[in-house]
Design a protein around this motif. Structure first.
Motif, PDB file in Angstrom:
ATOM      1  N   ARG A 132     -11.414  84.933  43.521  1.00 40.96           N
ATOM      2  CA  ARG A 132     -12.721  85.583  43.676  1.00 40.96           C
ATOM      3  C   ARG A 132     -12.849  86.338  45.000  1.00 40.96           C
ATOM      4  O   ARG A 132     -13.904  86.902  45.290  1.00 40.96           O
ATOM      5  CB  ARG A 132     -13.828  84.519  43.605  1.00 40.96           C
ATOM      6  CG  ARG A 132     -13.922  83.829  42.258  1.00 40.96           C
ATOM      7  CD  ARG A 132     -15.157  82.950  42.231  1.00 40.96           C
ATOM      8  NE  ARG A 132     -15.146  81.997  41.132  1.00 40.96           N
ATOM      9  CZ  ARG A 132     -16.099  81.118  40.918  1.00 40.96           C
ATOM     10  NH1 ARG A 132     -17.134  81.057  41.748  1.00 40.96           N
ATOM     11  NH2 ARG A 132     -16.038  80.278  39.902  1.00 40.96           N
ATOM     12  N   LEU A 164     -17.910  76.873  46.833  1.00 41.34           N
ATOM     13  CA  LEU A 164     -17.743  78.164  46.146  1.00 41.34           C
ATOM     14  C   LEU A 164     -19.057  78.938  46.103  1.00 41.34           C
ATOM     15  O   LEU A 164     -19.074  80.172  46.221  1.00 41.34           O
ATOM     16  CB  LEU A 164     -17.192  77.943  44.729  1.00 41.34           C
ATOM     17  CG  LEU A 164     -15.757  77.396  44.676  1.00 41.34           C
ATOM     18  CD1 LEU A 164     -15.380  77.015  43.245  1.00 41.34           C
ATOM     19  CD2 LEU A 164     -14.767  78.416  45.234  1.00 41.34           C
ATOM     20  N   GLU A 211      -9.599  79.518  42.882  1.00 39.01           N
ATOM     21  CA  GLU A 211     -10.894  80.215  42.783  1.00 39.01           C
ATOM     22  C   GLU A 211     -11.188  80.962  44.083  1.00 39.01           C
ATOM     23  O   GLU A 211     -11.680  82.092  44.062  1.00 39.01           O
ATOM     24  CB  GLU A 211     -12.023  79.206  42.515  1.00 39.01           C
ATOM     25  CG  GLU A 211     -12.023  78.633  41.114  1.00 39.01           C
ATOM     26  CD  GLU A 211     -12.322  79.696  40.074  1.00 39.01           C
ATOM     27  OE1 GLU A 211     -13.442  80.227  40.086  1.00 39.01           O
ATOM     28  OE2 GLU A 211     -11.409  80.016  39.277  1.00 39.01           O
ATOM     29  N   CYS A 212     -10.894  80.306  45.203  1.00 37.33           N
ATOM     30  CA  CYS A 212     -11.156  80.935  46.514  1.00 37.33           C
ATOM     31  C   CYS A 212     -10.402  82.259  46.648  1.00 37.33           C
ATOM     32  O   CYS A 212     -10.950  83.251  47.124  1.00 37.33           O
ATOM     33  CB  CYS A 212     -10.743  80.000  47.647  1.00 37.33           C
ATOM     34  SG  CYS A 212     -11.847  78.585  47.827  1.00 37.33           S
ATOM     35  N   TYR A 248     -12.796  85.076  48.050  1.00 35.12           N
ATOM     36  CA  TYR A 248     -13.462  84.356  49.141  1.00 35.12           C
ATOM     37  C   TYR A 248     -12.478  84.073  50.287  1.00 35.12           C
ATOM     38  O   TYR A 248     -12.897  83.852  51.420  1.00 35.12           O
ATOM     39  CB  TYR A 248     -14.039  83.028  48.657  1.00 35.12           C
ATOM     40  CG  TYR A 248     -14.993  83.154  47.501  1.00 35.12           C
ATOM     41  CD1 TYR A 248     -15.732  84.325  47.297  1.00 35.12           C
ATOM     42  CD2 TYR A 248     -15.182  82.112  46.591  1.00 35.12           C
ATOM     43  CE1 TYR A 248     -16.612  84.452  46.225  1.00 35.12           C
ATOM     44  CE2 TYR A 248     -16.060  82.225  45.515  1.00 35.12           C
ATOM     45  CZ  TYR A 248     -16.763  83.399  45.341  1.00 35.12           C
ATOM     46  OH  TYR A 248     -17.626  83.517  44.284  1.00 35.12           O
ATOM     47  N   ALA A 300     -19.602  82.552  47.812  1.00 33.83           N
ATOM     48  CA  ALA A 300     -20.075  83.744  47.098  1.00 33.83           C
ATOM     49  C   ALA A 300     -21.122  84.486  47.925  1.00 33.83           C
ATOM     50  O   ALA A 300     -21.216  85.718  47.873  1.00 33.83           O
ATOM     51  CB  ALA A 300     -20.649  83.336  45.746  1.00 33.83           C
TER      52      ALA A 300
END
Lengths: 436, 323
Positions: free
Chosen positions: A255, A180, A251-252, A257, A184
């Motif tokens: 956010r 992660l 999360e990927c 990503y 970012a």
């Protein structure tokens, strides 16, 4: 006269149709010559077809009495469907060398394949290639072996190392936090128009069952140290490992990503995305099409930060079987032994960048020169014995469909908390297994 | 009331008529040749239609009967069938995904059919005028109909792409936010409906053109003499005269809409969150992903009944409106 002519046409036409539809099968069976002919279905990709043709030609030259005819598996939605349809219609070949072990239970239920551990030298041949523990992953529910574990494509993460380096990431991520953190840095707006146009990861998140074999399953095996999703008919994945994976993937996407879109074309080679889940067979494509200055490497499947123990990945293995329609199974078994010989394993690697399921690949002198020329495949070869096969149950597709639905709902579209999605997937999967 | 004498006379007369009929039948039998040309033609006719009857029996009758039997069985093609009685029907009634697919399909039809009718009729009206390059425009609108559905779907998938699609790039050019055409569950089905309309509208334009060219020009001339406006002519002449075509377009669009498959299969896989799952896609998954032929057949029969009911309702509604 007209009526008579019409009457004749009326009689002849349906009779002709009837004759065409019921032409005798004997005409197909009768073959000139006394040699044994075996049909060998290969995967359809050019590399494997080339391997199949090469191996068969070599065999045919050495064994004029047993001739092998290579055919690519007929096209269909998946080769498993084609095989099952062939079993149902009695048109299976003698040998098929690209069986997905997850579909073995279907083949057994259909009574389509012969038992291989009946051959007195089966275990000798297998022990020469692999450990008993590895072989046991391919044992069927009745305790017997119906498949020869042939080749493996352990799943790893393919990275564009130049994109990582330019973003200030010096080493390939091994944990979720590292991934992660790298994501970012890598994900950004290159042309300054206010919109992201470079991402860390691409995942084909469409809710189709087999797509989860190449992201959720390797992540699960890595997080759980190789624990199976099922034990017998009991669901085992309602646990912290699954929740951690759902959170990580969430999360990927959350956010940004990983883009919420699927790409047509190769966005990895275009340097639009920096990472994706692949097997070693990706290397042939990369080497063929990459620009001269394109840099890439393979990294391990990321794991939870607190993970300990030996990581594992999904082997994406393929096996060889002999069908019950085979009139000469002993000769077919001899040919299979020829396919999996040391020299032909080397040929398989040379032609397709796929790895034979063989212990000690990196120590065996037969393959030393190959790995010297292809150092990137060393990481895959090191995983051949630790990578896991897949549970073989008839309901496998349904269970992965449920997982795919929950991954989409929770991970991609944020409609459910990860804990809830994992629990719902496990509960629904158990219901599917509990139906008689 | 009939008197006794009258009753007797009536009875005698009836008997005489019956006897006369019998004699006439016997005479006809005697007069008709035994092996007449008519009989021969009949036999030839039956023989000529025999291949078609066989075709229907083998490729329609037998599969339909077999499918009906499958409703009551569990079968994965390669192992023997297992009798489950009403199990598949019970499963259907309690399966939330089939109801979700039905709602999705009705939502699709709600957008697709009015859009299809309005766009097709509008284009047909335009193409019915004497304009330059009329043949070119007519061919252009028909072009998507003959292009493979999968090709069109992949093309639109690129147009709809959230991050790199042309539509979102245009929106951004005008300062508008990006839309997740295929990744937002509120937009995915409307996006598919628009695409399906683009793909099929050419066919319905042709149908409407044929309908428009069948309307006598006298009606418009008479209306003009009476001082009718363009809208009045359209509402009071064109629409009623096109009623059979509108009915045809409605029925064809409805059946086509209920058969929605390629678009969600290729573009969304039924997602996001099952918002584009159609009945046929669900049936396909049950049959060819999970090898549940019995349940898939049950879905198929259920779906056919729904289509039948909707078409009947449409006919009743539209034909009533036309009167």
């Amino acid at each position: 006269v007209n009526a008579q002519v019409l009457q004749r046409i009326g009689i002849v036409l349906p009779l002709s149709l009837l004759v065409c539809c019921t032409s005798p099968r004997q005409a197909e069976i009768a073959r000139p010559g006394s040699h044994i002919a075996l049909t060998y279905w290969s995967a359809t990709n050019a590399q494997e077809l080339e391997f199949a043709n090469s191996v068969s030609a070599e065999w045919n030259a050495q064994h004029p009495e047993v001739q092998i005819k290579v055919e690519p598996v007929p096209s269909g939605q998946s080769s498993e469907e084609v095989i099952l349809a062939a079993i149902a219609s009695g048109t299976t070949p003698d040998i098929y060398a690209n069986v997905f072990p997850g579909a073995m239970q279907d083949l057994l239920d259909a009574r389509g394949v012969i038992q291989l551990d009946d051959y007195p030298d089966f275990f000798d041949v297998m022990r020469e290639r692999m450990t008993q523990e590895l072989l046991n992953q391919y044992r069927s529910s009745d305790g017997h072996f119906y498949q020869v574990p042939w080749k493996s494509n352990p799943i790893m993460v393919l990275y564009n190392t130049r994109m990582l380096r330019e973003a200030g990431v010096s080493s390939l991520p091994t944990t979720y936090s590292e991934f992660l953190s790298a994501a970012a840095r890598v994900t950004r707006d290159r042309n300054g128009d206010g919109h992201t146009d470079q991402w860390m990861l691409t995942i084909d998140y469409l809710p189709i069952w087999y797509k989860r074999l190449f992201d959720f399953l390797p992540l699960y095996l890595a997080a759980s140290n190789g624990q199976n999703l099922l034990e017998g008919r009991q669901v085992m994945f309602d646990n912290e490992s699954s929740v951690a994976i759902f959170r990580f993937l969430h999360e990927c996407f959350a956010r940004g990503y990983a883009p919420r879109q699927t790409f047509q074309g190769d966005f990895f080679l275009d340097e639009t995305v920096a990472a994706k889940f692949v097997g070693p067979d990706s290397m042939g494509h990369l080497e063929r099409y990459r620009p001269a200055d394109f840099e890439y490497d393979y990294g391990p499947i990321p794991r939870p930060d607190a993970a300990i123990g030996q990581p594992a990945s999904y082997a994406d293995p393929k096996s060889i079987v002999i069908f019950k329609t085979c009139q000469h199974p002993r000769e077919a078994w001899e040919f299979i032994k020829f396919i999996i010989s040391r020299q032909n394993d080397l040929q398989l690697m040379e032609l397709s960048s796929q790895l034979p399921i063989r212990a000690g690949l990196l120590e065996d002198q037969t393959f030393a020169d190959y790995f010297k020329r292809n150092p990137k495949l060393v990481k895959f070869a090191a995983q051949v014995t630790s990578a896991r096969s897949i549970d073989s149950i008839a309901e496998l597709k349904e269970i992965f469909d449920v997982i795919a639905q929950e991954v989409e709902a929770s991970v991609v579209f944020d409609l459910k908390p990860p804990e809830q999605s994992v629990h719902d997937a496990a509960r629904r999967s158990q219901q599917i297994l509990d139906v008689e | 009331m009939m008197q006794p004498g009258e009753a007797n006379r009536f009875s005698t007369l009836s008997k005489a008529i019956a006897a006369q009929r019998t004699r006439l039948r016997s005479l006809a039998k005697v007069l008709r040749p035994k092996d007449s040309a008519t009989d021969q033609r009949d036999r030839v006719g039956y023989l000529m239609v025999l291949p078609y009857i066989l075709h229907i029996a083998v490729f329609l009758g037998y599969p339909l009967a077999f499918a009906f039997v499958l409703i009551f069985h569990r079968w994965n093609i390669y192992t023997p069938m297992k009798w489950v009685g009403l199990g598949n029907i019970k499963l259907l009634l309690t399966d939330p995904l089939i109801w979700r697919a039905l709602v999705n399909t009705l939502y699709f039809l709600l957008i697709h059919i009015p859009l299809q009718l309005v766009v097709a009729l509008g284009l047909a009206q335009l193409l019915n005028q004497k304009i330059r390059a009329r043949a070119f425009f007519r061919a252009s609108y028909f072009m998507p109909v003959v292009v493979s559905g999968v090709v069109v779907t992949i093309l639109w998938q690129q147009l709809y792409s959230s991050e790199t699609g042309l539509i979102n790039l245009l929106l951004q050019r005008f300062g508008l936010p990006k839309i997740g055409w295929l990744t937002d569950r509120h937009y995915a089905m409307p996006a598919i409906a628009i695409m399906a309309t683009w793909k099929n509208v050419g066919l319905y334009v042709v149908l409407f053109l044929v309908g428009l060219q069948g309307i006598p020009n006298d009606l418009y001339e008479a209306a003009e003499l009476d001082g009718a406006s363009a809208w009045q002519k359209f509402r009071l002449i064109t629409v009623p005269m096109l009623n059979p075509t509108i009915m045809l377009v409605l029925v064809l669009s409805t059946i086509g809409g209920f058969s929605l498959f390629i678009e969600p299969y290729v573009m969304t896989g039924g997602g996001p969150a099952n918002s584009t799952l159609s009945g046929i896609l669900y049936l396909y998954k049950q049959a060819f992903f999970f090898s549940k032929m019995g349940y898939a057949t049950t879905i198929g029969f259920f779906w056919a009944m729904i289509i039948f009911a909707v078409v009947i309702l449409q006919r009743r509604f539209v034909e009533t409106e036309a009167v």
